[in-house]
Design an enzyme around this catalytic site. Structure first.
Site, PDB file in Angstrom:
ATOM      1  N   LYS A 193       0.867  -1.181   0.000  1.00 49.40           N
ATOM      2  CA  LYS A 193       0.000   0.000   0.000  1.00 49.40           C
ATOM      3  C   LYS A 193       0.902   1.228   0.000  1.00 49.40           C
ATOM      4  O   LYS A 193       1.429   1.617   1.044  1.00 49.40           O
ATOM      5  CB  LYS A 193      -0.903   0.009   1.243  1.00 49.40           C
ATOM      6  CG  LYS A 193      -2.159   0.853   1.136  1.00 49.40           C
ATOM      7  CD  LYS A 193      -1.984   2.342   1.209  1.00 49.40           C
ATOM      8  CE  LYS A 193      -1.359   2.880   2.435  1.00 49.40           C
ATOM      9  NZ  LYS A 193      -1.161   4.388   2.277  1.00 49.40           N
TER      10      LYS A 193
ATOM     11  N   GLU B 284      10.310   0.790  10.162  1.00 49.55           N
ATOM     12  CA  GLU B 284      11.325   1.787   9.834  1.00 49.55           C
ATOM     13  C   GLU B 284      10.669   3.134  10.061  1.00 49.55           C
ATOM     14  O   GLU B 284       9.859   3.583   9.251  1.00 49.55           O
ATOM     15  CB  GLU B 284      11.757   1.619   8.372  1.00 49.55           C
ATOM     16  CG  GLU B 284      12.454   0.320   8.074  1.00 49.55           C
ATOM     17  CD  GLU B 284      13.880   0.302   8.600  1.00 49.55           C
ATOM     18  OE1 GLU B 284      14.517  -0.752   8.539  1.00 49.55           O
ATOM     19  OE2 GLU B 284      14.347   1.352   9.072  1.00 49.55           O
TER      20      GLU B 284
ATOM     21  N   CYS C  62      14.280  10.282   6.359  1.00 47.34           N
ATOM     22  CA  CYS C  62      14.246   9.857   7.765  1.00 47.34           C
ATOM     23  C   CYS C  62      15.616   9.961   8.407  1.00 47.34           C
ATOM     24  O   CYS C  62      15.741   9.982   9.620  1.00 47.34           O
ATOM     25  CB  CYS C  62      13.767   8.427   7.840  1.00 47.34           C
ATOM     26  SG  CYS C  62      14.789   7.343   6.846  1.00 47.34           S
TER      27      CYS C  62
ATOM     28  N   GLU D   9      11.097  16.035  14.415  1.00 43.54           N
ATOM     29  CA  GLU D   9      11.657  15.860  13.070  1.00 43.54           C
ATOM     30  C   GLU D   9      11.109  16.971  12.172  1.00 43.54           C
ATOM     31  O   GLU D   9       9.917  17.070  11.961  1.00 43.54           O
ATOM     32  CB  GLU D   9      11.198  14.496  12.574  1.00 43.54           C
ATOM     33  CG  GLU D   9      11.817  13.977  11.342  1.00 43.54           C
ATOM     34  CD  GLU D   9      11.306  12.578  11.033  1.00 43.54           C
ATOM     35  OE1 GLU D   9      10.139  12.269  11.327  1.00 43.54           O
ATOM     36  OE2 GLU D   9      12.084  11.792  10.497  1.00 43.54           O
TER      37      GLU D   9
HETATM   38  N1  LIG Z   1      13.013   4.757   8.867  1.00 48.25           N
HETATM   39  C1  LIG Z   1      12.851   4.853   7.566  1.00 48.25           C
HETATM   40  O1  LIG Z   1      13.427   4.092   6.763  1.00 48.25           O
HETATM   41  C2  LIG Z   1      11.928   5.905   7.014  1.00 48.25           C
HETATM   42  C3  LIG Z   1      11.927   6.128   5.646  1.00 48.25           C
HETATM   43  C4  LIG Z   1      11.060   7.104   5.141  1.00 48.25           C
HETATM   44  C5  LIG Z   1      10.224   7.838   5.984  1.00 48.25           C
HETATM   45  N2  LIG Z   1      10.257   7.600   7.309  1.00 48.25           N
HETATM   46  C6  LIG Z   1       9.436   8.389   8.223  1.00 48.25           C
HETATM   47  O2  LIG Z   1       8.111   8.584   7.675  1.00 48.25           O
HETATM   48  C7  LIG Z   1       7.626   9.867   8.040  1.00 48.25           C
HETATM   49  C8  LIG Z   1       7.240  10.643   6.802  1.00 48.25           C
HETATM   50  O3  LIG Z   1       6.505   9.830   5.910  1.00 48.25           O
HETATM   51  P1  LIG Z   1       4.926   9.921   5.907  1.00 48.25           P
HETATM   52  O4  LIG Z   1       4.466  11.299   6.181  1.00 48.25           O
HETATM   53  O5  LIG Z   1       4.424   9.243   4.676  1.00 48.25           O
HETATM   54  O6  LIG Z   1       4.575   9.018   7.186  1.00 48.25           O
HETATM   55  P2  LIG Z   1       3.142   8.473   7.591  1.00 48.25           P
HETATM   56  O7  LIG Z   1       3.382   7.595   8.741  1.00 48.25           O
HETATM   57  O8  LIG Z   1       2.141   9.541   7.707  1.00 48.25           O
HETATM   58  O9  LIG Z   1       2.686   7.575   6.328  1.00 48.25           O
HETATM   59  C9  LIG Z   1       3.446   6.447   5.959  1.00 48.25           C
HETATM   60  C10 LIG Z   1       2.504   5.424   5.322  1.00 48.25           C
HETATM   61  O10 LIG Z   1       1.578   5.020   6.307  1.00 48.25           O
HETATM   62  C11 LIG Z   1       0.250   5.190   5.832  1.00 48.25           C
HETATM   63  N3  LIG Z   1      -0.602   5.441   6.987  1.00 48.25           N
HETATM   64  C12 LIG Z   1      -0.979   6.625   7.524  1.00 48.25           C
HETATM   65  N4  LIG Z   1      -1.787   6.431   8.589  1.00 48.25           N
HETATM   66  C13 LIG Z   1      -1.932   5.081   8.729  1.00 48.25           C
HETATM   67  C14 LIG Z   1      -2.650   4.230   9.627  1.00 48.25           C
HETATM   68  N5  LIG Z   1      -3.391   4.723  10.623  1.00 48.25           N
HETATM   69  N6  LIG Z   1      -2.558   2.893   9.466  1.00 48.25           N
HETATM   70  C15 LIG Z   1      -1.820   2.371   8.463  1.00 48.25           C
HETATM   71  N7  LIG Z   1      -1.107   3.113   7.570  1.00 48.25           N
HETATM   72  C16 LIG Z   1      -1.175   4.452   7.710  1.00 48.25           C
HETATM   73  C17 LIG Z   1       0.344   6.321   4.851  1.00 48.25           C
HETATM   74  O11 LIG Z   1      -0.718   6.293   3.932  1.00 48.25           O
HETATM   75  C18 LIG Z   1       1.670   6.000   4.173  1.00 48.25           C
HETATM   76  O12 LIG Z   1       1.471   5.014   3.191  1.00 48.25           O
HETATM   77  C19 LIG Z   1       8.755  10.550   8.772  1.00 48.25           C
HETATM   78  O13 LIG Z   1       8.591  10.394  10.153  1.00 48.25           O
HETATM   79  C20 LIG Z   1       9.987   9.779   8.321  1.00 48.25           C
HETATM   80  O14 LIG Z   1      11.028   9.845   9.266  1.00 48.25           O
HETATM   81  C21 LIG Z   1      11.091   6.643   7.859  1.00 48.25           C
HETATM   82  O1  LIG Z   2      13.791   8.412   4.273  1.00 46.32           O
HETATM   83  C1  LIG Z   2      14.673   7.574   4.461  1.00 46.32           C
HETATM   84  C2  LIG Z   2      14.921   6.522   3.444  1.00 46.32           C
HETATM   85  O2  LIG Z   2      15.341   5.377   4.097  1.00 46.32           O
HETATM   86  C3  LIG Z   2      15.776   7.033   2.325  1.00 46.32           C
HETATM   87  S1  LIG Z   2      17.426   6.513   2.324  1.00 46.32           S
HETATM   88  O3  LIG Z   2      17.413   5.044   2.535  1.00 46.32           O
HETATM   89  O4  LIG Z   2      18.175   7.210   3.373  1.00 46.32           O
HETATM   90  O5  LIG Z   2      17.954   6.881   0.973  1.00 46.32           O
END
Ligand SMILES: NC(=O)c1ccc[n+]([C@@H]2O[C@H](COP(=O)([O-])OP(=O)(O)OC[C@H]3O[C@@H](n4cnc5c(N)ncnc54)[C@H](O)[C@@H]3O)[C@@H](O)[C@H]2O)c1
Ligand SMILES: O=C[C@H](O)CS(=O)(=O)O
Length: 491
Positions: A187, A263, A297, A394
């Site tokens: 998803k 993650e 992230c 963040e």
């Molecule tokens: N650790 C990592 O590898 C990594 C990588 C990328 C982003 N991030 C983190 O993600 C965040 C930014 O991304 P974002 O705004 O898309 O995050 P988000 O948590 O809002 O959304 C991530 C995914 O979860 C879905 N989602 C939202 N609410 C949900 C629920 N209640 N149940 C199930 N799924 C749900 C969203 O539709 C999306 O597909 C930041 O905190 C960033 O640090 C972490």
């Molecule tokens: O947002 C964090 C992702 O993991 C991107 S990356 O793996 O650091 O390129």
């Protein structure tokens, strides 16, 4: 099909799909509902994809369940061969996949291509690793006992991915999952579904059996998550996104003890010691802070500079940042694209204004685009302190806050004073200090004298409230297998 001008750039327009991928079929929603995909640089609608409901999500889970055991019964070599073909197809279409990615997410085209190839590298790596999911033969505890340990696929995986790396974050999950014999329902974030759907097209062309990979699109993320968590057929949730949503999924999966890979969010410290190569530290800070316009992230969220080099570093960084080109991701030379939406701009503004109100000063940047535009100029703040919001939250945008510190002990305490523990970075040329600080930072990953650490060959992941599990490296496969012990009694 929405004929956006970006679509005319595609060599292979069939990669731009406005349907969901379920059981090997390209489907629309039963009720005909769709949602728009918007180019964050222009605010223009570029596509419309199905807004699926719970029945269709359950159909995808059923398809994945039907496909999983036959897929797992193939030889590892056969699965490896399919993944290798998938990898080759992704690489061959990388330019088109990058165009689709930039159109829906906004990042500069070169960064988008880098992301596509980075995600492909996980597919390549796990195509190789598929043949190395080894077990053990352990000496028996009695003469007639023979102990075998085997690793078996978990089963159906529900994967949920974010908008900031819409291609690589899915590749980073499907690669190990499919390599070990799992099947997967993905998803993608509603802001950026097109990259995931394009990977579905290429998976189909690679000959992956129907149902092994499914891509469902929906604006009701909470429904999809709870459907994954409550379905007995889904054995694992692999989530990349915010810590708040990670908590929700942990709670929802608890009833069935769902296996989890999380993650989550970060708050990375970036430390410059007075023995550092300052020019190298400046370049490291630019990539660690401003890659993807600060929307990663592992971005440097807090930059700590030892007092003896604070003036030199802040001046050099400000000068370097003032030269970064902001613009549409398709425009030649753009280095900083738009933020994903208005809320992202609002959060950066909130952190900036809070810091200014508590005494920080802007040395460069600090300006957002025209109303309705999602641009924000890359910004450097000096005189930052731990009382400010950006020290605890963040920012997820192009805001580089510089904190000053005096001693190593002081900065380690500040760096670790957060519930997050994903990445940390520091620059030093003192070997004893390097070993001490790498040991003392409470993070899952540490960059020493570099601001870029993400690779398929290393275990990517966090500790504390940045999540659990690892993606990439041999450790990445562990999250998609169960260990089975067989005790054979034969005299
Ligand atoms: N650790 C990592 O590898 C990594 C990588 C990328 C982003 N991030 C983190 O993600 C965040 C930014 O991304 P974002 O705004 O898309 O995050 P988000 O948590 O809002 O959304 C991530 C995914 O979860 C879905 N989602 C939202 N609410 C949900 C629920 N209640 N149940 C199930 N799924 C749900 C969203 O539709 C999306 O597909 C930041 O905190 C960033 O640090 C972490
Ligand atoms: O947002 C964090 C992702 O993991 C991107 S990356 O793996 O650091 O390129």
């Amino acid at each position: 099909m929405i004929k956006s001008d970006f679509a005319s750039k595609l060599k292979d327009p069939t990669l731009l799909v406005e349907k969901a991928f379920v059981a090997g079929q390209w489907i629309t929603a039963r009720n005909g509902a769709t949602f728009d995909v918007i180019d964050p640089a222009t605010g223009q609608k570029i596509a419309a994809v199905p807004d699926l409901e719970v029945e269709e999500v359950n159909s995808a889970i059923t398809a994945a369940h039907r496909a999983q055991k036959p897929w797992a019964k193939l030889t590892a070599k056969d699965r490896a061969s399919s993944l290798r073909t998938f990898y080759d197809l992704i690489v061959a279409s990388a330019d088109d996949l990058a165009i689709i990615l930039t159109a829906e997410m906004g990042k500069p085209l070169q960064e988008a291509k880098t992301e596509v190839l980075y995600g492909a590298a996980y597919v390549e790596w796990f195509a190789e690793q598929a043949k190395r999911i080894d077990g053990d033969v352990i000496p028996g505890y009695q003469l007639d006992k023979h102990i075998f340990v085997v690793k078996r696929p978990v089963g159906v995986v529900g994967a949920i991915t974010p908008w900031n790396f819409p291609s690589a974050m899915l590749a980073r999950k499907l690669a190990p999952a499919l390599a070990v014999g799992c099947s997967l329902v993905a998803k993608p974030a509603a802001q950026t579904p097109l990259s995931a759907l394009a990977l579905g097209v290429l998976a189909e062309r690679a000959g992956l059996p129907s149902g092994v990979l499914n891509v469902v699109t929906s604006t009701d993320a909470a429904m999809v998550g709870s459907t994954f968590c409550t379905s007995e057929l889904v054995r694992k949730i692999s989530f990349t996104g915010s810590t708040n949503v990670g908590r929700i999924l942990m709670r929802q999966g608890a009833d069935q003890i769902k296996k989890l890979s999380l993650e989550l969010g970060g708050n990375a410290p970036f430390i410059v010691f007075d023995d550092a190569d300052i020019d190298a530290a400046v370049e490291g800070a630019v990539v660690a802070k401003f890659r993807n316009a600060g929307q990663t992230c592992v971005c440097a969220n807090r930059i700590y500079v030892q007092s003896g080099v604070y003036k030199e570093f802040s001046e050099k960084l400000s000068r370097r940042v003032s030269g970064l080109k902001v613009g549409n991701g398709f425009a030649k030379g753009t280095e900083i694209g738009p933020l994903i939406d208005g809320n992202a701009v609002k959060k950066v503004k909130e952190h900036l204004e809070n810091a200014l109100s508590l005494g920080a000063c802007v040395t460069v940047g600090g300006k957002s685009g025209e109303p309705g535009e999602q641009f924000f100029s890359p910004t450097v703040l000096v005189g930052v302190t731990s009382e400010m919001k950006l020290a605890r939250e963040e920012t997820f945008g192009p805001l580089a806050p510089l904190f000053s510190f005096d001693t190593e002990e002081e900065v380690i305490q500040m760096a670790n004073d957060t519930e997050f523990g994903l990445a940390g970075y520091f620059f030093s040329r003192d070997l004893a200090r390097i070993f001490r600080v790498a040991e003392d930072l409470e993070t899952g990953m540490v960059g020493v004298n570099t601001g870029l650490i993400s690779t398929e060959m290393a275990p990517f992941g966090g500790i504390k409230q940045s999540g659990m599990g690892r993606e990439g490296s041999k450790y990445g496969a562990d999250d998609y297998v169960n260990i089975k012990y067989v005790c054979l009694s034969v005299a």
